[in-house]
Design a protein around this motif. Structure first.
Motif, PDB file in Angstrom:
ATOM      1  N   THR A   1      28.706   3.426  32.123  1.00 40.20           N
ATOM      2  CA  THR A   1      29.173   4.353  30.858  1.00 40.20           C
ATOM      3  C   THR A   1      28.977   3.713  29.875  1.00 40.20           C
ATOM      4  O   THR A   1      28.922   2.205  29.515  1.00 40.20           O
ATOM      5  N   ILE A   2      28.402   4.491  28.800  1.00 45.87           N
ATOM      6  CA  ILE A   2      27.951   3.937  27.704  1.00 45.87           C
ATOM      7  C   ILE A   2      29.040   4.382  26.322  1.00 45.87           C
ATOM      8  O   ILE A   2      29.139   5.601  26.478  1.00 45.87           O
TER       9      ILE A   2
ATOM     10  N   VAL B   1      18.477   5.235  21.380  1.00 47.54           N
ATOM     11  CA  VAL B   1      17.841   4.132  21.358  1.00 47.54           C
ATOM     12  C   VAL B   1      18.638   3.431  22.665  1.00 47.54           C
ATOM     13  O   VAL B   1      18.166   2.643  23.446  1.00 47.54           O
ATOM     14  N   VAL B   2      20.042   3.652  22.610  1.00 49.13           N
ATOM     15  CA  VAL B   2      20.665   2.971  23.704  1.00 49.13           C
ATOM     16  C   VAL B   2      20.388   3.583  25.055  1.00 49.13           C
ATOM     17  O   VAL B   2      20.264   2.725  26.103  1.00 49.13           O
ATOM     18  N   ASP B   3      20.095   4.955  25.008  1.00 48.39           N
ATOM     19  CA  ASP B   3      19.795   5.495  26.252  1.00 48.39           C
ATOM     20  C   ASP B   3      18.602   5.070  26.791  1.00 48.39           C
ATOM     21  O   ASP B   3      18.396   4.911  28.060  1.00 48.39           O
ATOM     22  N   VAL B   4      17.719   4.851  25.764  1.00 48.61           N
ATOM     23  CA  VAL B   4      16.401   4.287  26.307  1.00 48.61           C
ATOM     24  C   VAL B   4      16.374   3.210  26.903  1.00 48.61           C
ATOM     25  O   VAL B   4      15.783   2.645  27.873  1.00 48.61           O
TER      26      VAL B   4
ATOM     27  N   CYS C   1      15.229   2.064  30.461  1.00 46.40           N
ATOM     28  CA  CYS C   1      14.280   0.940  30.978  1.00 46.40           C
ATOM     29  C   CYS C   1      14.910  -0.101  31.735  1.00 46.40           C
ATOM     30  O   CYS C   1      14.418  -0.775  32.615  1.00 46.40           O
ATOM     31  N   PHE C   2      16.258  -0.612  31.592  1.00 46.00           N
ATOM     32  CA  PHE C   2      17.095  -1.557  32.216  1.00 46.00           C
ATOM     33  C   PHE C   2      17.142  -0.944  33.769  1.00 46.00           C
ATOM     34  O   PHE C   2      16.696  -1.662  34.544  1.00 46.00           O
ATOM     35  N   ALA C   3      17.443   0.336  33.813  1.00 40.58           N
ATOM     36  CA  ALA C   3      17.670   0.421  35.153  1.00 40.58           C
ATOM     37  C   ALA C   3      16.256   0.874  35.937  1.00 40.58           C
ATOM     38  O   ALA C   3      16.178   0.362  37.175  1.00 40.58           O
TER      39      ALA C   3
END
Length: 152
Positions: free
Chosen positions: A25-26, A83-86, A90-92
């Motif tokens: 959840t973001i 930016v937060v989505d990317v 990338c983390f995932a």
């Protein structure tokens, strides 16, 4: 991966994110921030234009500045959301392909890893409290009805 279609790559990234940490959840910026920027701009503009008595129609510049402020705030928050989505995507992918062992080190920043681990702990704690509360509410419901308690 370059030969696959965009839809296929998007589905693969979504599956990698779900395998890595489940649904993340973001907290995205909501329209409240856009409205706040517009209100502050209108208030400051009204104060500045009130001092200028030679302007016959001061509403037009105020509305134009409010429109410009909304467009700038909306553009900034849209870029921030992308930016937060990317970053989380990338983390995932990083957690899906790497395990932190030698030769397969994580590429993510340590602070991002700690943030996600801390948020997972906090979410687990909230779930545990919610389950405990539901369990306690269920006990209170049985104790308040003597007939139901004797039937159990």
């Amino acid at each position: 991966m370059r030969t696959r279609s965009l839809c296929m790559r998007t589905r693969m990234m979504h599956e990698a994110r779900m395998r890595a940490h489940g649904p993340i959840t973001i907290a995205y910026p909501d329209p409240f921030w856009n409205a706040l920027v517009v209100c502050v701009t209108c208030f400051a503009g009204a104060l500045l234009l009130d001092a200028r008595r030679d302007l016959f129609l001061w509403v037009v510049p105020l509305l134009l500045s409010a429109l410009f402020a909304y467009l700038v705030a909306d553009t900034f928050l849209t870029v921030f959301q992308a930016v937060v989505d990317v970053l989380f995507l990338c983390f995932a992918v990083d957690t899906a392909h790497n395990d932190g062992s030698p030769g397969r080190e994580y590429f993510m920043d340590r602070s991002l890893m700690e943030y996600v681990k801390n948020s997972e702990k906090a979410m687990a704690e909230l779930d545990r409290k919610r389950r405990r509360k539901e369990h306690d509410d269920g006990k209170e419901g049985r104790e308040s009805h003597p007939a139901a308690a004797s039937a159990v």
